[in-house]
Scaffold this active site. Sequence first.
Site, PDB file in Angstrom:
ATOM      1  N   GLU A   1       5.789  39.803 -20.810  1.00  0.00           N
ATOM      2  CA  GLU A   1       4.397  40.228 -20.983  1.00  0.00           C
ATOM      3  C   GLU A   1       4.303  41.686 -21.432  1.00  0.00           C
ATOM      4  OE1 GLU A   1       1.620  39.217 -17.862  1.00  0.00           O
ATOM      5  OE2 GLU A   1       0.021  40.390 -18.803  1.00  0.00           O
TER       6      GLU A   1
ATOM      7  N   ASP B   1       2.314  30.066  -9.747  1.00  0.00           N
ATOM      8  CA  ASP B   1       2.713  31.443  -9.431  1.00  0.00           C
ATOM      9  C   ASP B   1       2.864  31.643  -7.931  1.00  0.00           C
ATOM     10  OD1 ASP B   1       3.164  33.413 -11.347  1.00  0.00           O
ATOM     11  OD2 ASP B   1       1.036  33.783 -11.703  1.00  0.00           O
TER      12      ASP B   1
ATOM     13  N   SER C   1      -3.630  34.887 -12.050  1.00  0.00           N
ATOM     14  CA  SER C   1      -4.797  35.390 -12.783  1.00  0.00           C
ATOM     15  C   SER C   1      -6.063  34.685 -12.306  1.00  0.00           C
ATOM     16  CB  SER C   1      -4.618  35.173 -14.296  1.00  0.00           C
ATOM     17  OG  SER C   1      -4.249  33.833 -14.557  1.00  0.00           O
TER      18      SER C   1
HETATM   19  O1  KIV Z   1      -1.163  34.854 -13.786  1.00  0.00           O
HETATM   20  C1  KIV Z   1      -1.058  34.479 -14.966  1.00  0.00           C
HETATM   21  O2  KIV Z   1      -1.949  33.831 -15.523  1.00  0.00           O
HETATM   22  C2  KIV Z   1       0.166  34.838 -15.676  1.00  0.00           C
HETATM   23  C3  KIV Z   1       0.225  34.542 -17.142  1.00  0.00           C
HETATM   24  C4  KIV Z   1      -0.776  35.247 -17.897  1.00  0.00           C
HETATM   25  C5  KIV Z   1       1.584  34.694 -17.690  1.00  0.00           C
HETATM   26  O3  KIV Z   1       1.069  35.324 -15.089  1.00  0.00           O
END
Ligand code: KIV
Length: 275
Positions: A187, A88, A50
């Site tokens: 989610e 991520d 994100s």
């Molecule tokens: O990329 C992100 O911030 C996420 C969360 C919102 C779970 O995957």
Amino acid sequence: MSKHTVTRRISVPDIRAMKGRDKIVCLTAYTAPVAALLDPHVDVLLVGDSVGMVVHGLPTPTGVTLDMMILHGQAVMRGSSHALVVVDLPFGTFEGSPEQAFASSVRVMQETGCQAVKIEAGVALARTIAFLVQRGVPVMGHVGLRPQAVHIDGGFKAKGRSDDERARVIAEARAVEEAGCFAIVLEGVAESLAAEISGIVSVPTIGIGASSVCDGQILVTDDMLGTFERVPKFVRRYADLRTTIDDAVARYAADVRAATFPGEAEVYRFKPKSP
Ligand code: KIV
């Protein structure tokens, strides 16, 4: 978990053990100073992709690269000492093959020092998750609404409205659990589906737009602090930093234009040295 009882970073087994015992508190972080502010309060800091939308102004997460994630992961590790840090794997860095996913995970873990990676994946990538876990990479799964699938889905769409879709999300959660994920982000799913999945899987579910039935919660920090303008329905705003920043910058601009900043207290005055 209270900051007063933890003298080392929270570990992957600590998070697994919290299922059914304590709610797991998670937030995203991308920079060292924000990580330092959040760290005493949370169990998990997620360096989410994100970051592409909330920090870099990208329209979707698909433009985020591994180098961007590593840079932000390093900053978050420097700013924190208590929370488990998960980074991520961005779009295009793990889907090609288990070997590609392993190489990306090793770069992320070696270059940031983080303890785990998160992968948006369903049944199709269960083999990849198992490959990683068997080789020492802790993986947090992410099922339901998967932001990296935005172009397949035609937008950020909540999941589980039809019976078929419900069955698909349940199958995804089972598959990533069986593959060895230590926790699963759920989610954008209805409360009843989140409850069913949280009851089926033995690992913690971390909800975002999935109601309080999950074992923990995560929000994008910028959303809950009010620095990002557009937010989904499930976000609760705990602060309005946009207004605070707007007000502060307007006052600064007015002071500069009126030549009232810098003032007496903000100016260096060197006294001449006596001969
Ligand atoms: O990329 C992100 O911030 C996420 C969360 C919102 C779970 O995957």
